[in-house]
Design a protein around this motif. Structure first.
Motif, PDB file in Angstrom:
ATOM      1  N   ILE A 160      18.902  49.578  63.380  1.00 37.87           N
ATOM      2  CA  ILE A 160      20.135  48.937  63.850  1.00 37.87           C
ATOM      3  C   ILE A 160      20.828  49.821  64.895  1.00 37.87           C
ATOM      4  N   THR A 161      21.698  49.189  65.669  1.00 37.74           N
ATOM      5  CA  THR A 161      22.567  49.895  66.605  1.00 37.74           C
ATOM      6  C   THR A 161      24.009  49.592  66.239  1.00 37.74           C
ATOM      7  N   LEU A 162      24.830  50.650  66.124  1.00 35.93           N
ATOM      8  CA  LEU A 162      26.232  50.481  65.778  1.00 35.93           C
ATOM      9  C   LEU A 162      27.076  50.248  67.015  1.00 35.93           C
ATOM     10  N   GLU A 167      22.338  54.886  66.718  1.00 34.26           N
ATOM     11  CA  GLU A 167      21.278  54.114  66.099  1.00 34.26           C
ATOM     12  C   GLU A 167      20.923  54.703  64.738  1.00 34.26           C
ATOM     13  N   GLY A 168      20.382  53.845  63.876  1.00 36.02           N
ATOM     14  CA  GLY A 168      20.035  54.326  62.553  1.00 36.02           C
ATOM     15  C   GLY A 168      19.087  53.388  61.841  1.00 36.02           C
ATOM     16  N   ARG A 183      21.167  55.487  57.573  1.00 30.39           N
ATOM     17  CA  ARG A 183      20.861  56.875  57.916  1.00 30.39           C
ATOM     18  C   ARG A 183      20.724  56.950  59.426  1.00 30.39           C
ATOM     19  N   LEU A 184      21.639  57.675  60.059  1.00 33.81           N
ATOM     20  CA  LEU A 184      21.615  57.806  61.506  1.00 33.81           C
ATOM     21  C   LEU A 184      20.447  58.683  61.936  1.00 33.81           C
ATOM     22  N   LEU A 185      20.131  58.663  63.231  1.00 32.42           N
ATOM     23  CA  LEU A 185      18.987  59.411  63.741  1.00 32.42           C
ATOM     24  C   LEU A 185      19.172  60.916  63.596  1.00 32.42           C
ATOM     25  N   ASP A 186      20.432  61.372  63.484  1.00 34.08           N
ATOM     26  CA  ASP A 186      20.671  62.806  63.288  1.00 34.08           C
ATOM     27  C   ASP A 186      20.638  63.197  61.809  1.00 34.08           C
ATOM     28  N   GLY A 187      20.312  62.229  60.937  1.00 38.17           N
ATOM     29  CA  GLY A 187      20.205  62.510  59.517  1.00 38.17           C
ATOM     30  C   GLY A 187      21.452  62.191  58.716  1.00 38.17           C
ATOM     31  N   THR A 188      22.564  61.914  59.383  1.00 39.99           N
ATOM     32  CA  THR A 188      23.807  61.582  58.686  1.00 39.99           C
ATOM     33  C   THR A 188      23.662  60.257  57.950  1.00 39.99           C
TER      34      THR A 188
END
Length: 214
Positions: A160-162, A167-168, A183-188
């Motif tokens: 998905i895109t917020l 993105e996550g 879960r975002l691409l940076d791991g958050t």
């Protein structure tokens, strides 16, 4: 059938509902395939022919003694709307049998999210918003709510895109079906349904399933 489970149908009703849903479009066997698969907008005469398919189906099934009247009612009325604007008979609310109401919701969701000769598929989230926005007009509200509880709008694994551009990946669902755990691409990891700081963040794009149903 899953909708029926969420509406506490007994085993016998679930079996009838399942058969009714499987057979709901059998009347399209009587509609010329060049009309069903036409990529352009149908003419009035062609659309009139398509609208006959519930009657065609009923005519086929009424000859079968092993198909119950309630199952046939679900097939005959699956294009009727709550406000009387549906077809083939313009029935309203309590005149429409519950199996038909359930098939109607599932059928429209499937049509919106599937690729057709004349359109691209809608994202599941947009299809659900359409169902919710059409409650009490086209669809029975109780059925729509049962459907939403039954079908994950953002299945696990959906990219998905917020609205803020990040993105996550969907890793779970919360009570609010339109606001999953991401879960975002940076791991958050964030729960859009519960995280107060993300109330203003929405999902603006999700992967569209590449379905080929026609």
């Amino acid at each position: 059938t899953i909708i029926g489970i969420n509406m506490d149908f007994n085993q016998f009703m679930l079996q009838e509902l399942c058969v009714s849903a499987i057979l709901h479009d059998i009347g399209k066997l009587m509609v010329p395939p060049e009309i069903l698969n036409k990529p352009e907008k149908l003419t009035d005469d062609e659309f009139f022919e398509v609208k006959k398919h519930p009657d065609y189906a009923f005519g086929i099934l009424k000859k079968r003694m092993d198909i119950s009247a309630r199952t046939r009612a679900g097939v005959l009325s699956h294009h009727e709307n709550e406000d009387g604007t549906g077809y083939p008979y313009g029935l309203i609310r309590d005149q429409i049998y519950i199996y038909a109401k359930i098939i109607h919701v599932a059928d429209v969701f499937d049509a919106l999210t599937s690729r057709r000769p004349y359109k691209m598929p809608y994202p599941r989230s947009e299809a659900v918003e359409y169902l919710m926005g059409s409650c009490d007009r086209l669809f029975d509200r109780e059925v729509v709510m049962a459907f939403i509880k039954s079908v994950p709008i953002y299945p696990k694994g959906t990219m998905i895109t917020l609205s803020d551009g990040r993105e996550g990946l969907v890793i779970g669902n919360s009570d609010n079906v339109l606001r999953p755990v991401i879960r975002l691409l940076d791991g958050t990891q964030i729960d859009l349904g519960k995280s107060v700081q993300y109330r203003s963040i929405t999902i603006v794009q999700d992967a569209v399933p590449d379905q080929q149903f026609v």
